[in-house]
Design a protein around this motif. Structure first.
Motif, PDB file in Angstrom:
ATOM      1  N   TYR A 176       4.155   2.501   1.973  1.00  0.00           N
ATOM      2  CA  TYR A 176       5.482   1.938   1.734  1.00  0.00           C
ATOM      3  C   TYR A 176       6.011   2.242   0.339  1.00  0.00           C
ATOM      4  O   TYR A 176       6.983   1.617  -0.103  1.00  0.00           O
ATOM      5  N   THR A 177       5.418   3.198  -0.349  1.00  0.00           N
ATOM      6  CA  THR A 177       5.815   3.501  -1.725  1.00  0.00           C
ATOM      7  C   THR A 177       7.297   3.826  -1.835  1.00  0.00           C
ATOM      8  O   THR A 177       8.011   3.261  -2.673  1.00  0.00           O
TER       9      THR A 177
ATOM     10  N   ASP B  16       0.834  -1.208   0.000  1.00  0.00           N
ATOM     11  CA  ASP B  16       0.000   0.000   0.000  1.00  0.00           C
ATOM     12  C   ASP B  16       0.867   1.255   0.000  1.00  0.00           C
ATOM     13  O   ASP B  16       2.101   1.191   0.121  1.00  0.00           O
ATOM     14  N   SER B  17       0.229   2.401  -0.098  1.00  0.00           N
ATOM     15  CA  SER B  17       0.931   3.668  -0.338  1.00  0.00           C
ATOM     16  C   SER B  17       1.821   4.111   0.818  1.00  0.00           C
ATOM     17  O   SER B  17       2.679   4.971   0.634  1.00  0.00           O
TER      18      SER B  17
ATOM     19  N   VAL C  76       7.240  -3.046  -8.344  1.00  0.00           N
ATOM     20  CA  VAL C  76       6.461  -2.582  -7.198  1.00  0.00           C
ATOM     21  C   VAL C  76       5.096  -2.107  -7.687  1.00  0.00           C
ATOM     22  O   VAL C  76       4.996  -1.281  -8.604  1.00  0.00           O
TER      23      VAL C  76
ATOM     24  N   ILE D 126       1.501  -0.515  -6.244  1.00  0.00           N
ATOM     25  CA  ILE D 126       0.880   0.121  -5.089  1.00  0.00           C
ATOM     26  C   ILE D 126      -0.639   0.006  -5.193  1.00  0.00           C
ATOM     27  O   ILE D 126      -1.263   0.567  -6.096  1.00  0.00           O
TER      28      ILE D 126
ATOM     29  N   THR E 205       9.964   1.193  -3.430  1.00  0.00           N
ATOM     30  CA  THR E 205      10.552   1.601  -4.703  1.00  0.00           C
ATOM     31  C   THR E 205      12.071   1.651  -4.619  1.00  0.00           C
ATOM     32  O   THR E 205      12.773   1.276  -5.569  1.00  0.00           O
TER      33      THR E 205
END
Length: 339
Positions: A39-40, A36-37, A52, A54, A44
């Motif tokens: 851990y962007t 989810d966002s 990856v 998201i 990445t």
């Protein structure tokens, strides 16, 4: 080979990164790390060899990728998956899902040269931490209960936040040490008590694991050369040490794990303590503190070069005392090398 992971260490092994809300898919020549966002940025920057993706709805995204891939079979480890999570993926695609227990552990059972270097470093840091812990306990441990000693152990072993611990350390005095996985009690450490400590720390996510049993006099160190005032404890200790050393000296690549187990168990049994040896001789260590190979009476796993596992015989007499001596070994050139 097509497979999917939910376990963090399994994902880390595949792509060099993991987090607590992710799903990993390997589909033919492609791999995907879904998270989810939150851990962007981390994903990445750190994920290697996978795309990856998201999406906060991991399972819906996995279904979409599976449908696009047109693969016919996907391996999964049922130990990693909740019933709900697996059903959300499997019920939406016409794919054969092949349950293979310990699939990632089997992939990881032979350590690479780089992994062996990292694990050896973890073990050396663990041994150094035990020296620091002995100093701390000698100076500030007497008169403290097991709760406080365990708290102190966590700080010293992890170098006060520098390293994660492999598991919550076991600090057990006298009769409490007769429980192989003892939890802290209000028992206070007195001079000449039996003290068992089982602990480890992580280096680059790889675990170490070590156990020492000592007589806690004012000069004690967490080494294997120990003298106890009690003749019964001394006999048990000497038996455990003999069993520990025998397995390390005689273990060979090509042996079955159950035969390595016998190298400790036969000695303990012949000394009259067989009924008090209540667990297996050892377990593999890597990204997980317990992984393959398992050194037990029932294991037919063939020991090979590159495997890392513990040798940890023990004697546990309820209501009296427990003794365990544990070291990690790696199989190198056919023999066990203490890390």
């Amino acid at each position: 080979m097509n497979y999917m992971f939910k376990d963090e260490n399994a994902m880390y092994y595949e792509c060099g990164y993991s987090c607590d809300n992710a799903l990993y898919l390997s589909l033919g020549s492609e791999a995907f790390f879904i998270t989810d966002s939150r851990y962007t940025i981390d994903a990445t920057q750190n994920v290697q060899g996978a795309t990856v993706v998201i999406n906060g709805d991991l399972y819906t995204e996995a279904v979409n990728l599976l449908k696009k891939s047109r693969v016919k079979k996907v391996i999964f480890d049922p130990k990693e998956w909740s019933v709900d999570g697996f059903e959300r993926v499997s019920s939406e695609v016409k794919i054969a899902f092949d349950p293979q227990v310990d699939f990632s552990h089997k992939k990881r059972i032979i350590k690479s040269d780089e992994e062996l270097k990292i694990i050896a470093k973890a073990a050396k840091l663990g041994a150094k931490a035990f020296k620091a812990l002995a100093k701390e306990f000698r100076k500030n441990g007497f008169g403290e209960d097991e709760y406080t000693l365990t708290y102190r152990a966590k700080g010293v072993l992890g170098d006060f936040g520098k390293y994660d611990l492999s598991f919550d350390p076991i600090v057990a005095i006298n009769a409490n040490a007769a429980k192989p996985h003892a939890t802290p009690t209000s028992t206070k450490l007195r001079k000449n008590d039996l003290l068992l400590v089982d602990a480890g720390l992580k280096y680059k996510r790889y675990c170490s694991d070590r156990t020492r049993t000592v007589q806690a006099d004012k000069y004690f160190m967490f080494d294997t050369n120990q003298s106890f005032k009690s003749k019964k404890i001394q006999k048990a200790y000497d038996t455990v040490l003999k069993a520990h050393d025998n397995a390390i000296i005689k273990a060979r690549s090509g042996m079955k794990a159950k035969n390595v187990d016998a190298l400790t168990r036969d000695i303990v049994t012949k000394a009259g303590f067989g009924e008090f040896y209540v667990h297996s001789t050892g377990h593999g260590v890597g990204l997980d503190i317990h992984e393959m190979p398992y050194i037990s009476t029932k294991s037919d796993t063939v020991i090979e070069d590159g495997m890392v596992y513990t040798i940890e015989p023990g004697i546990y007499i309820p209501g009296e005392f427990g003794i365990r001596i544990e070291d990690m070994v790696a199989m190198v050139d056919g023999k066990a090398v203490v890390l």
